[in-house]
Design an enzyme around this catalytic site. Structure first.
Site, PDB file in Angstrom:
ATOM      1  N   GLY A 128      30.601  24.706 -15.867  1.00  0.00           N
ATOM      2  CA  GLY A 128      31.883  25.297 -16.337  1.00  0.00           C
ATOM      3  C   GLY A 128      31.850  25.995 -15.528  1.00  0.00           C
ATOM      4  O   GLY A 128      32.197  26.247 -14.420  1.00  0.00           O
ATOM      5  N   SER A 129      32.913  27.435 -16.402  1.00  0.00           N
ATOM      6  CA  SER A 129      34.060  27.974 -14.953  1.00  0.00           C
ATOM      7  C   SER A 129      33.642  28.852 -13.791  1.00  0.00           C
ATOM      8  O   SER A 129      34.502  28.992 -12.736  1.00  0.00           O
ATOM      9  CB  SER A 129      34.309  28.828 -15.890  1.00  0.00           C
ATOM     10  OG  SER A 129      35.545  28.673 -16.625  1.00  0.00           O
TER      11      SER A 129
END
Length: 584
Positions: free
Chosen positions: A306-307
């Protein structure tokens, strides 16, 4: 014979010996000489026989004295366990705390050809070991073989009770059993052994791969204890980490969780755990296949992070020289490319600076950074950080990352915010360490390593100026961004959240997440990277959803709060870093 008869015999012999005319008869002389010769031979034979007896009994007596003076283990018909079973070295943590050791035990065997009454033997044995299958034991006791194992690794009480039964044809052989004092707290790192004391997983398997298994196979055992193996693990920090991720998994009702504490200057793994886990003292009964409790998700599982990948995207853009901290990116409208739409989870709908892109975790801004660098540059940078190749370390359970076979523009843009490339959490922590330690990529190790030793194999992958900027961004994200719940007063924590949508039935689901928080502390002079992941968390309380800032970040904060002092990191208070004096 009477006395008179003996006198008459003697007289007749005397007469015979003198003979007629005073001349000794030639026949009498011959008889007497033969008799003397025969008597001499008899005496010689008796002497030789006595000498042989003296030699034989002397040898026996000498051996008895030798056995009496020898140490017990060198004369026993079945030697001590240390001589019969391949020894394994003790495993210690970095402070000398015991993590794994051998415990002497015995195993029960039978010699079927010596069993008098199999039915009675089965009845007696199962009276002490009721969990044994009677049919199986009977089959073994009536087989044509000369040896059968009945039960491995008995307790002293069980051995004593079976001995008291006095069953012919049943005996014990010394053995060793591996004991793990820390139980499940280190199950995935230390690993475990099988019934034959051979390493199956973790560092136990690593030791076998270093030649221990070959020595055991050849029977080259030692009467002296092997040198203990010291790990880089700090058991105190490990216990804290284990408690926090177990608590976090229950609190957020997740299916799994994990965390790692990594020394960024040496690459030493100070603590690492994945839950669900198991008890290495009894793996067969505690490994749950439905939850994959024997899977080390930190090094043996690959996930879209993810981020957290936006940290690498930002570092790449700054390191390339094509983006500076003063540049801005238009995030007012979503990006449309190749039939896909890229939008921000928390849309600001405005022009963002590099700092804003990081703080607001902008997918649009990160995608535009990757586009500025280009596909080849993006792929090369991730390869340089070790995110696209298999991690090199001692732990056997290391998975290879996955990436698209063909990189297109849309591929590069989605990878920029963590979609499309899957890596192990440990691999992510190692790459992040390079962004904090001055730009050096150092392979992780589970064995003690000095800074000098680490520098010998370290590779510069990022410019020092990029490192300085990344420290600033990490700190800003905890002070003012999505990582606020990871903050610990006095330790200047920095980090980046990552909330990844999981693929369900071939599509990304916005309700099933894999969350992570990637941090470093103290950010002014980073010493450690702490990464926590949580798989499919649920909302724990009102006002906070299922994003990483609500679950992974608090877990990291709790780990740092409890372990920082044990790691030797001193807190800093006040603007100048000195302790504040408070009057009451």
């Amino acid at each position: 014979m009477s006395f008179l008869s003996r006198i008459m015999v003697l007289k007749s012999k005397a007469h015979f010996n003198t003979g007629a005319g005073g001349l000794p008869p030639r026949r009498g002389l011959t008889f007497q000489g033969t008799r003397k010769k025969s008597g001499g031979q008899t005496r010689n034979r008796i002497g030789i026989l006595i000498g042989c007896f003296v030699v034989v009994y002397g040898v026996i007596g000498g051996r008895l004295v030798q056995y009496g003076l020898s140490r017990p283990e060198t004369v026993a018909s079945i030697g001590r366990a240390a001589n019969q079973v391949a020894s394994r070295p003790d495993i210690l943590d970095r402070n000398g705390e015991l993590l794994a050791t051998d415990v002497r035990t015995v195993s029960l065997f039978a010699e079927p050809h010596k069993i008098v009454d199999p039915d009675e033997a089965v009845e007696l044995i199962t009276s002490v070991l009721p969990d044994l299958d009677s049919k199986t034991i009977y089959k073994k006791l009536t087989s044509k073989s000369h040896f059968q194992w009945l039960r491995r690794q008995l307790t002293p009480k069980q051995q004593s009770e079976i001995l008291a039964l006095g069953i012919p044809g049943v005996g014990f052989r010394p053995a060793k059993r591996r004991f793990y004092p820390s139980g499940s707290a280190l199950s995935h790192v230390v690993g475990y052994v099988n019934i034959d004391n051979r390493g199956v997983a973790g560092m136990e398997k690593y030791l076998d791969n270093q030649g221990l298994a070959d020595l055991a196979e050849l029977g080259m055992t030692s009467t002296s204890a092997l040198e203990p193996v010291k790990l880089s693990i700090d058991l105190r920090v490990q216990n804290i980490l284990h408690e926090e991720i177990v608590y976090g998994m229950k609190q957020y009702n997740a299916i799994a969780a994990g965390a790692v504490v990594l020394n960024i200057h040496t690459g030493e793994v100070v603590a690492m755990e994945s839950v669900p886990d198991f008890d290495p003292n009894d793996p067969a009964m505690t490994i749950d296949r439905t939850t994959k409790s024997d899977m080390n998700r930190m090094s043996g599982g690959v996930f879209e992070m993810g981020s957290t990948f936006k940290a690498f995207t930002t570092a790449m853009a700054l390191d390339s020289g094509k983006v500076t901290m003063n540049d801005t990116f238009d995030a007012r409208r979503p990006l449309y490319i190749g039939g896909f739409t890229i939008h921000d989870f928390h849309a600001t709908r405005r022009v963002l600076s590099v700092t804003d892109v990081f703080l607001h975790s902008s997918n649009i801004g990160s995608a535009k950074m990757a586009d500025a660098v280009g596909i080849d540059g993006h792929r090369e940078f991730l390869t340089r950080l070790g995110l696209l190749t298999r991690l090199q370390t001692e732990l056997p359970e290391v998975a290879s990352p996955s990436q698209p076979k063909v990189w297109k523009k849309i591929t590069s843009m989605t990878v920029a915010f963590g979609h499309g490339v899957s890596t192990t959490p440990l691999q992510t922590a190692v790459a992040a360490a390079a962004l904090m330690n001055g730009g050096k990529l150092i392979n992780p190790t589970f064995l003690p390593r000095s800074v000098e030793q680490a520098d010998e194999s370290a590779v510069m992958v990022v410019n020092p100026d990029t490192v300085t900027n990344m420290k600033t961004l990490f700190r800003a994200n905890v002070a003012d961004g999505s990582g606020r719940r990871a903050g610990v007063p006095g330790f200047d924590v920095g980090g980046k959240t990552g909330t990844a949508e999981k693929v369900v039935h071939g599509r990304y689901s916005n309700s099933v997440r894999f969350n992570a928080f990637l941090s470093a502390f103290p950010i002014n002079d980073p010493q450690y990277v702490v990464l926590a992941v949580i798989d499919e968390p649920k909302a724990a309380k009102e006002g906070c959803g299922i994003t990483a800032g609500c679950n992974s970040a608090p877990i990291v904060g709790a780990i740092i709060r409890r372990s920082a002092a044990l790691l030797g990191v001193k807190p800093r208070f006040g603007k100048d870093g000195n302790a504040l004096l408070v009057s009451y």
